[in-house]
Motif scaffolding. Structure first.
Motif, PDB file in Angstrom:
ATOM      1  N   SER A  44       0.833  -1.202   0.000  1.00 27.56           N
ATOM      2  CA  SER A  44       0.000   0.000   0.000  1.00 27.56           C
ATOM      3  C   SER A  44       0.866   1.250   0.000  1.00 27.56           C
ATOM      4  CB  SER A  44      -0.954   0.007   1.200  1.00 27.56           C
ATOM      5  OG  SER A  44      -0.225   0.120   2.401  1.00 27.56           O
ATOM      6  N   GLN A  69       5.950  -7.046 -10.366  1.00 31.37           N
ATOM      7  CA  GLN A  69       5.186  -7.050  -9.120  1.00 31.37           C
ATOM      8  C   GLN A  69       6.035  -6.427  -8.013  1.00 31.37           C
ATOM      9  OE1 GLN A  69       1.948  -8.483  -8.722  1.00 31.37           O
ATOM     10  NE2 GLN A  69       1.983  -8.583 -10.936  1.00 31.37           N
ATOM     11  N   THR A  75      -4.051  -0.447  -2.983  1.00 38.48           N
ATOM     12  CA  THR A  75      -3.617  -1.411  -1.971  1.00 38.48           C
ATOM     13  C   THR A  75      -3.950  -2.821  -2.453  1.00 38.48           C
ATOM     14  OG1 THR A  75      -3.868   0.154  -0.163  1.00 38.48           O
ATOM     15  CG2 THR A  75      -3.956  -2.189   0.412  1.00 38.48           C
ATOM     16  N   THR A  76      -2.982  -3.711  -2.364  1.00 33.22           N
ATOM     17  CA  THR A  76      -3.184  -5.090  -2.814  1.00 33.22           C
ATOM     18  C   THR A  76      -2.708  -6.084  -1.767  1.00 33.22           C
ATOM     19  OG1 THR A  76      -1.033  -5.076  -3.928  1.00 33.22           O
ATOM     20  CG2 THR A  76      -2.964  -4.568  -5.289  1.00 33.22           C
ATOM     21  N   CYS A  77      -3.244  -7.277  -1.863  1.00 30.57           N
ATOM     22  CA  CYS A  77      -2.796  -8.400  -1.055  1.00 30.57           C
ATOM     23  C   CYS A  77      -1.982  -9.326  -1.955  1.00 30.57           C
ATOM     24  CB  CYS A  77      -3.999  -9.107  -0.442  1.00 30.57           C
ATOM     25  SG  CYS A  77      -4.891  -8.036   0.724  1.00 30.57           S
ATOM     26  N   THR A  78      -1.391 -10.357  -1.383  1.00 29.88           N
ATOM     27  CA  THR A  78      -0.384 -11.136  -2.104  1.00 29.88           C
ATOM     28  C   THR A  78      -0.690 -12.621  -2.113  1.00 29.88           C
ATOM     29  OG1 THR A  78       1.248  -9.496  -1.404  1.00 29.88           O
ATOM     30  CG2 THR A  78       2.109 -11.587  -2.226  1.00 29.88           C
ATOM     31  N   SER A  89       0.479  -9.606  -6.795  1.00 29.38           N
ATOM     32  CA  SER A  89      -0.526  -8.731  -6.183  1.00 29.38           C
ATOM     33  C   SER A  89      -1.909  -9.008  -6.760  1.00 29.38           C
ATOM     34  CB  SER A  89      -0.184  -7.259  -6.471  1.00 29.38           C
ATOM     35  OG  SER A  89       1.038  -6.901  -5.910  1.00 29.38           O
ATOM     36  N   HIS A  90      -2.910  -8.970  -5.899  1.00 32.39           N
ATOM     37  CA  HIS A  90      -4.297  -9.140  -6.321  1.00 32.39           C
ATOM     38  C   HIS A  90      -5.192  -8.276  -5.435  1.00 32.39           C
ATOM     39  CE1 HIS A  90      -3.634 -12.513  -9.056  1.00 32.39           C
ATOM     40  NE2 HIS A  90      -2.765 -12.951  -8.170  1.00 32.39           N
ATOM     41  N   ALA A  91      -6.383  -8.000  -5.926  1.00 29.57           N
ATOM     42  CA  ALA A  91      -7.368  -7.270  -5.126  1.00 29.57           C
ATOM     43  C   ALA A  91      -7.691  -8.082  -3.873  1.00 29.57           C
ATOM     44  CB  ALA A  91      -8.621  -7.018  -5.944  1.00 29.57           C
ATOM     45  N   CYS A  92      -7.670  -7.435  -2.747  1.00 28.81           N
ATOM     46  CA  CYS A  92      -7.803  -8.137  -1.466  1.00 28.81           C
ATOM     47  C   CYS A  92      -9.163  -8.795  -1.240  1.00 28.81           C
ATOM     48  CB  CYS A  92      -7.512  -7.173  -0.321  1.00 28.81           C
ATOM     49  SG  CYS A  92      -5.834  -6.505  -0.328  1.00 28.81           S
TER      50      CYS A  92
END
Length: 102
Positions: A44, A69, A75-78, A89-92
């Motif tokens: 983030s 990446q 902001t993304t989660c992994t 990274s992907h949408a959380c």
């Protein structure tokens, strides 16, 4: 992260070495799914600078990002790829398998 905490009293897995990354990749493969699971890394923008951190607040001392990446858009989660062990990274909000640690 919430499900991992509330259901299992754990945290999404943090990864601090290549050996741990390989161990988690191998574990994820045993679940016979082709969907890469969540790990505990979040990326983030904080104070105008993009950074990655672990949900469990452990030190950020290892990374295994795939080429291009992490994404620096929102902001993304992994996820940890079960195919190549690289992080993406992907949408959380996406529903995916996850790796908890205790």
């Amino acid at each position: 992260q919430d499900y991992c905490q509330n259901t299992y009293r754990g945290q999404l897995a943090s990864v601090h070495s290549s050996a741990r990354n390989q161990e988690l990749q191998k574990l994820a493969r045993t679940y016979n799914t082709f969907i890469s699971p969540w790990i505990g890394a979040v990326t983030s923008c904080r104070a105008g600078k993009w950074e990655s951190y672990w949900e469990d607040s452990s030190p950020w001392n290892y990374a295994n990002w795939a080429f291009t990446q992490p994404l620096h858009i929102v902001t993304t989660c992994t996820t940890l790829s079960i195919r190549d062990g690289l992080w993406r990274s992907h949408a959380c909000f996406q529903l995916r398998p996850f790796l908890c640690q205790y």
